[in-house]
Design a protein around this motif. Sequence first.
Motif, mmCIF file in Angstrom:
data_model
loop_
_atom_site.group_PDB
_atom_site.id
_atom_site.type_symbol
_atom_site.label_atom_id
_atom_site.label_comp_id
_atom_site.label_asym_id
_atom_site.label_seq_id
_atom_site.Cartn_x
_atom_site.Cartn_y
_atom_site.Cartn_z
ATOM 1 N N TYR A 75 -4.976 -6.761 11.729
ATOM 2 C CA TYR A 75 -5.066 -5.829 10.612
ATOM 3 C C TYR A 75 -4.158 -6.294 9.483
ATOM 4 N N TRP A 76 -4.583 -6.003 8.248
ATOM 5 C CA TRP A 76 -3.842 -6.447 7.072
ATOM 6 C C TRP A 76 -3.602 -5.302 6.106
ATOM 7 N N GLY A 77 -2.423 -5.335 5.481
ATOM 8 C CA GLY A 77 -2.119 -4.404 4.416
ATOM 9 C C GLY A 77 -2.679 -4.912 3.100
ATOM 10 N N GLN A 78 -2.447 -4.143 2.039
ATOM 11 C CA GLN A 78 -3.061 -4.441 0.753
ATOM 12 C C GLN A 78 -2.302 -5.479 -0.049
ATOM 13 N N GLY A 79 -1.118 -5.833 0.359
ATOM 14 C CA GLY A 79 -0.330 -6.819 -0.371
ATOM 15 C C GLY A 79 0.591 -6.189 -1.387
#
Length: 114
Positions: free
Chosen positions: A103-107
Amino acid sequence: VQLQASGGGLVQAGGSLRLSCAASGRLFNINTMGWYRRAPGKQRELVARITRSGSTIYADSVKDRFTISRDNTENTVYLQMNILKSEDTAVYYCNADSIVGSYWGQGTQVTVSS
């Protein structure tokens, strides 16, 4: 799993910033959390990772300057960045790995002025 990153900004070279990433959702199977970054014109690269038990890995370029930590009770991972350099300028992404996916966050943008 949703990841919300915060703490980026503009800082002078030699300064410090602290990034935070809060995870929410189905968290029971999250093991490793970490930070990656993508500088302009470059590929995304690992900055630091930390397991649930606290084992850490750092990119050579940030060793002795950055510290990753984790609060398992708050499901949050932090990145303390000290002695920042212009080459640390990038968008920083929070990541969480589980047995069912990544999973990745928005930066969050970090800009270091020289």
